[in-house]
Design a protein around this motif. Structure first.
Motif, short mmCIF file in Angstrom:
data_model
loop_
_atom_site.label_atom_id
_atom_site.label_comp_id
_atom_site.label_asym_id
_atom_site.label_seq_id
_atom_site.Cartn_x
_atom_site.Cartn_y
_atom_site.Cartn_z
N MET A 105 -6.09 -10.51 -24.34
CA MET A 105 -5.00 -9.64 -24.78
C MET A 105 -3.78 -9.78 -23.86
N PRO A 106 -3.26 -10.99 -23.64
CA PRO A 106 -2.21 -11.18 -22.67
C PRO A 106 -0.95 -10.41 -22.95
N ASP A 107 -0.49 -10.38 -24.21
CA ASP A 107 0.75 -9.68 -24.54
C ASP A 107 0.62 -8.20 -24.23
N HIS A 108 -0.51 -7.61 -24.60
CA HIS A 108 -0.71 -6.18 -24.37
C HIS A 108 -0.82 -5.88 -22.88
N GLU A 109 -1.49 -6.77 -22.13
CA GLU A 109 -1.65 -6.56 -20.70
C GLU A 109 -0.30 -6.56 -20.01
N GLU A 110 0.59 -7.49 -20.42
CA GLU A 110 1.91 -7.55 -19.82
C GLU A 110 2.65 -6.24 -20.08
N LYS A 111 2.49 -5.71 -21.28
CA LYS A 111 3.15 -4.46 -21.64
C LYS A 111 2.58 -3.30 -20.83
N LEU A 112 1.27 -3.32 -20.61
CA LEU A 112 0.63 -2.23 -19.88
C LEU A 112 0.96 -2.26 -18.39
N VAL A 113 0.89 -3.44 -17.79
CA VAL A 113 1.06 -3.55 -16.36
C VAL A 113 2.52 -3.53 -15.95
N GLY A 114 3.37 -4.24 -16.72
CA GLY A 114 4.79 -4.31 -16.37
C GLY A 114 5.03 -5.23 -15.19
N GLU A 115 6.25 -5.27 -14.72
CA GLU A 115 6.62 -6.15 -13.61
C GLU A 115 6.43 -5.43 -12.28
N PHE A 116 5.68 -6.06 -11.38
CA PHE A 116 5.44 -5.45 -10.07
C PHE A 116 6.70 -5.52 -9.21
N ARG B 131 -20.57 -1.62 -17.87
CA ARG B 131 -19.78 -0.39 -17.82
C ARG B 131 -19.99 0.35 -16.51
N ASN B 132 -21.25 0.43 -16.07
CA ASN B 132 -21.53 1.11 -14.81
C ASN B 132 -20.93 0.37 -13.62
N GLU B 133 -20.95 -0.96 -13.68
CA GLU B 133 -20.36 -1.76 -12.60
C GLU B 133 -18.85 -1.58 -12.55
N LEU B 134 -18.22 -1.50 -13.71
CA LEU B 134 -16.76 -1.36 -13.77
C LEU B 134 -16.31 0.02 -13.29
N GLY B 135 -17.14 1.04 -13.55
CA GLY B 135 -16.75 2.39 -13.17
C GLY B 135 -15.64 2.91 -14.07
N LEU B 136 -14.81 3.81 -13.50
CA LEU B 136 -13.67 4.39 -14.22
C LEU B 136 -14.10 5.13 -15.48
N GLN B 137 -15.35 5.66 -15.50
CA GLN B 137 -15.86 6.32 -16.70
C GLN B 137 -15.03 7.55 -17.07
N ARG B 138 -14.56 8.28 -16.06
CA ARG B 138 -13.84 9.52 -16.35
C ARG B 138 -12.35 9.29 -16.56
N VAL B 139 -11.87 8.10 -16.17
CA VAL B 139 -10.43 7.85 -16.22
C VAL B 139 -9.94 7.50 -17.62
N LEU C 30 -5.99 -2.67 -12.37
CA LEU C 30 -7.45 -2.59 -12.28
C LEU C 30 -8.10 -2.92 -13.62
N LEU C 31 -7.47 -2.47 -14.70
CA LEU C 31 -8.04 -2.64 -16.03
C LEU C 31 -7.76 -4.01 -16.63
N GLU C 32 -6.82 -4.74 -16.06
CA GLU C 32 -6.43 -6.04 -16.61
C GLU C 32 -7.65 -6.94 -16.79
N ASP C 33 -7.77 -7.55 -17.96
CA ASP C 33 -8.88 -8.44 -18.30
C ASP C 33 -10.22 -7.72 -18.45
N LYS C 34 -10.22 -6.37 -18.37
CA LYS C 34 -11.49 -5.65 -18.42
C LYS C 34 -11.60 -4.73 -19.64
N LEU C 35 -10.52 -4.53 -20.38
CA LEU C 35 -10.54 -3.52 -21.44
C LEU C 35 -11.64 -3.76 -22.47
N GLU C 36 -11.81 -5.01 -22.90
CA GLU C 36 -12.80 -5.27 -23.93
C GLU C 36 -14.23 -5.04 -23.43
N LYS C 37 -14.42 -5.08 -22.10
CA LYS C 37 -15.75 -4.84 -21.55
C LYS C 37 -16.16 -3.38 -21.69
#
Length: 218
Positions: free
Chosen positions: A1-12, A109-117, A74-81
């Motif tokens: 999801m590269p286009d969406h990731e760029e939109k989500l993360v933005g320019e650092f 999912r347990n390894e990734l964490g962020l369950q409550r976020v 943190l979520l980049e490349d991980k959303l589909e997981k």
């Protein structure tokens, strides 16, 4: 999801190249990960993330525009997981195969964490909700396509609405960890796979498929 990731993360604000600067940025990411997991997103501040990482608040803003950008990195490349696995319905033992897929999914999912976020953000971050929605629809469509193939082969219940069953399966799988957190009991993937397969296949079909699997092993 590269286009969406760029939109989500933005320019650092700044992307470090020197090792020392990269270590500071990584320390901030690890700090954010730890605090988001323990305190939640809203209750965590950039100042706390910086302090936890052992750097000044100004250093945080050197690398990240805000705490949202840190979280999205943190979520980049991980959303589909975070989303349900795609079952294989055309196997000789779909129940066992599905249980194995579910075990692997919940382990990730347990390894990734962020369950409550993620649930916390979904109602407040429309861009993240849109990206996850697109990903969920893609998985839904692939899952539905597999169910249609099984149906055309005469394997599924003849009178079920496959689209409704697909969404029901996704909800059951997605709610598994929430039930685990509430009850304190680990998700029983074998039982969950059994329930899902009963929704899809008549008992005689499952029995026939399982017998075929045993015969193939002999």
């Amino acid at each position: 999801m590269p286009d969406h990731e760029e939109k989500l993360v933005g320019e650092f604000p700044f992307v470090p190249k020197q090792e020392r600067a990269q270590q500071k940025r990584n320390a901030l990411i690890e700090s954010g990960y730890a605090l988001f997991n323990t305190k939640g997103y809203e209750q965590t501040t950039a100042k706390e993330i910086a302090a936890h990482a052992g750097v000044a608040t100004g250093t945080f803003y050197r690398y990240f525009s805000d705490k949202r950008q840190l979280l999205m990195s943190l979520l980049e490349d991980k959303l589909e997981k975070f989303l349900p696995p795609e079952p294989s319905w055309m196997t000789n033992d779909p129940e066992t195969v599905l249980a194995s897929l579910l075990e692997a999914h919940y382990h990730r999912r347990n390894e990734l964490g962020l369950q409550r976020v993620l649930p916390e953000l979904m109602t407040k971050d429309s861009e993240l909700a849109e990206v996850l929605g697109v990903a969920r629809r893609k998985i839904h469509d692939r899952m539905l396509s597999g169910l249609k193939q099984a149906s055309e082969s005469g394997l599924t219940w003849p009178d079920i609405d496959l689209d409704t069953v697909t969404w029901a399966i996704m909800v059951l799988v997605e709610n598994g960890l929430e039930r685990q957190n509430q009850s304190g009991k680990k998700v029983d993937c074998q039982e969950l796979a059994r329930v899902i397969c009963r929704m899809v296949f008549p008992p005689e079909v499952l029995e026939h498929l399982q017998k075929s699997e045993l015969e193939n092993k002999e």
